[in-house]
Design a protein around this motif. Structure first.
Motif, PDB file in Angstrom:
ATOM      1  N   HIS A 178     -67.663 -16.187  71.067  1.00 34.15           N
ATOM      2  CA  HIS A 178     -68.313 -15.201  72.111  1.00 34.15           C
ATOM      3  C   HIS A 178     -69.286 -14.426  70.875  1.00 34.15           C
ATOM      4  O   HIS A 178     -70.250 -14.106  71.281  1.00 34.15           O
ATOM      5  CB  HIS A 178     -67.338 -14.369  72.534  1.00 34.15           C
ATOM      6  N   ILE A 179     -68.480 -14.074  69.858  1.00 33.75           N
ATOM      7  CA  ILE A 179     -69.137 -13.280  68.843  1.00 33.75           C
ATOM      8  C   ILE A 179     -70.490 -13.856  68.187  1.00 33.75           C
ATOM      9  O   ILE A 179     -71.746 -13.464  68.183  1.00 33.75           O
ATOM     10  CB  ILE A 179     -68.239 -12.793  67.654  1.00 33.75           C
ATOM     11  N   ILE A 206     -64.678 -11.221  61.835  1.00 34.40           N
ATOM     12  CA  ILE A 206     -65.149 -10.333  62.877  1.00 34.40           C
ATOM     13  C   ILE A 206     -63.952 -10.319  64.148  1.00 34.40           C
ATOM     14  O   ILE A 206     -63.576  -9.450  64.241  1.00 34.40           O
ATOM     15  CB  ILE A 206     -66.627 -10.353  63.325  1.00 34.40           C
ATOM     16  N   ALA A 207     -63.829 -11.526  64.402  1.00 27.43           N
ATOM     17  CA  ALA A 207     -62.882 -11.725  65.610  1.00 27.43           C
ATOM     18  C   ALA A 207     -61.535 -11.303  65.176  1.00 27.43           C
ATOM     19  O   ALA A 207     -60.706 -10.632  66.097  1.00 27.43           O
ATOM     20  CB  ALA A 207     -62.923 -13.255  65.999  1.00 27.43           C
ATOM     21  N   THR A 208     -60.942 -11.241  63.892  1.00 31.21           N
ATOM     22  CA  THR A 208     -59.767 -10.652  63.393  1.00 31.21           C
ATOM     23  C   THR A 208     -59.705  -8.953  63.569  1.00 31.21           C
ATOM     24  O   THR A 208     -58.761  -8.541  63.511  1.00 31.21           O
ATOM     25  CB  THR A 208     -59.487 -11.220  62.005  1.00 31.21           C
ATOM     26  N   LEU A 209     -60.877  -8.389  63.528  1.00 29.98           N
ATOM     27  CA  LEU A 209     -60.752  -7.111  63.671  1.00 29.98           C
ATOM     28  C   LEU A 209     -60.649  -6.800  65.268  1.00 29.98           C
ATOM     29  O   LEU A 209     -60.104  -5.503  65.350  1.00 29.98           O
ATOM     30  CB  LEU A 209     -62.276  -6.535  63.575  1.00 29.98           C
ATOM     31  N   TYR A 210     -60.806  -7.557  66.150  1.00 29.70           N
ATOM     32  CA  TYR A 210     -60.273  -7.443  67.537  1.00 29.70           C
ATOM     33  C   TYR A 210     -59.071  -7.930  67.778  1.00 29.70           C
ATOM     34  O   TYR A 210     -58.207  -7.309  68.611  1.00 29.70           O
ATOM     35  CB  TYR A 210     -61.278  -8.161  68.508  1.00 29.70           C
ATOM     36  N   LEU A 211     -58.555  -8.914  67.242  1.00 35.53           N
ATOM     37  CA  LEU A 211     -57.139  -9.484  67.470  1.00 35.53           C
ATOM     38  C   LEU A 211     -56.667  -9.668  65.948  1.00 35.53           C
ATOM     39  O   LEU A 211     -57.338 -10.558  65.378  1.00 35.53           O
ATOM     40  CB  LEU A 211     -57.216 -10.616  68.116  1.00 35.53           C
ATOM     41  N   SER A 212     -55.633  -9.265  65.637  1.00 42.88           N
ATOM     42  CA  SER A 212     -55.238  -9.220  64.297  1.00 42.88           C
ATOM     43  C   SER A 212     -54.622 -10.722  63.999  1.00 42.88           C
ATOM     44  O   SER A 212     -53.916 -11.302  64.850  1.00 42.88           O
ATOM     45  CB  SER A 212     -53.964  -8.228  63.990  1.00 42.88           C
ATOM     46  N   SER A 220     -49.095  -9.287  64.430  1.00 44.60           N
ATOM     47  CA  SER A 220     -50.379  -9.434  65.465  1.00 44.60           C
ATOM     48  C   SER A 220     -49.274  -9.341  67.027  1.00 44.60           C
ATOM     49  O   SER A 220     -48.367  -9.771  66.728  1.00 44.60           O
ATOM     50  CB  SER A 220     -50.840 -10.843  65.608  1.00 44.60           C
ATOM     51  N   LEU A 265     -63.040 -15.572  70.683  1.00 43.22           N
ATOM     52  CA  LEU A 265     -63.665 -14.457  70.187  1.00 43.22           C
ATOM     53  C   LEU A 265     -64.647 -14.901  69.265  1.00 43.22           C
ATOM     54  O   LEU A 265     -65.746 -14.345  69.152  1.00 43.22           O
ATOM     55  CB  LEU A 265     -62.834 -13.430  69.501  1.00 43.22           C
ATOM     56  N   THR A 266     -64.421 -15.801  68.351  1.00 40.61           N
ATOM     57  CA  THR A 266     -65.366 -16.318  67.366  1.00 40.61           C
ATOM     58  C   THR A 266     -66.774 -16.899  68.167  1.00 40.61           C
ATOM     59  O   THR A 266     -67.744 -16.621  67.788  1.00 40.61           O
ATOM     60  CB  THR A 266     -64.722 -17.439  66.639  1.00 40.61           C
TER      61      THR A 266
END
Length: 82
Positions: free
Chosen positions: A61-62, A32-38, A43, A58-59
């Motif tokens: 946080h999610i 899911i984090a890679t949806l926010y940061l490629s 990237s 991000l991981t």
């Protein structure tokens, strides 16, 4: 292709609060984090160490927002809003 490889054991060492979260769940949060940061060659963050740090933040946080540290019904009240 230069990509950050997610290793749950390394993530848990860096973020010990998530030590009891399953590897499968952490892998899902990372995806899911890679949806926010490629995490692809294109990237915006080309430095792999910086990208890794950002993706791990991000991981975490999610995972927190998803209730990984405070599952429904657990003591301690609701998870904070992110």
């Amino acid at each position: 292709m230069a990509q950050v490889v997610f290793v749950p054991e390394d993530f848990k060492a860096a973020y010990p609060a998530f030590a009891q979260v399953s590897d499968a769940a952490l892998n899902q949060y990372f995806q899911i984090a890679t949806l926010y940061l490629s995490n692809e060659d294109c990237s915006v963050v080309q430095d792999l160490e910086k990208r890794k740090a950002l993706l791990w933040m991000l991981t975490a946080h999610i995972a927190q927002l998803s209730g990984a540290l405070n599952p429904a019904g657990a003591a301690g009240g609701a998870a904070p809003v992110g």
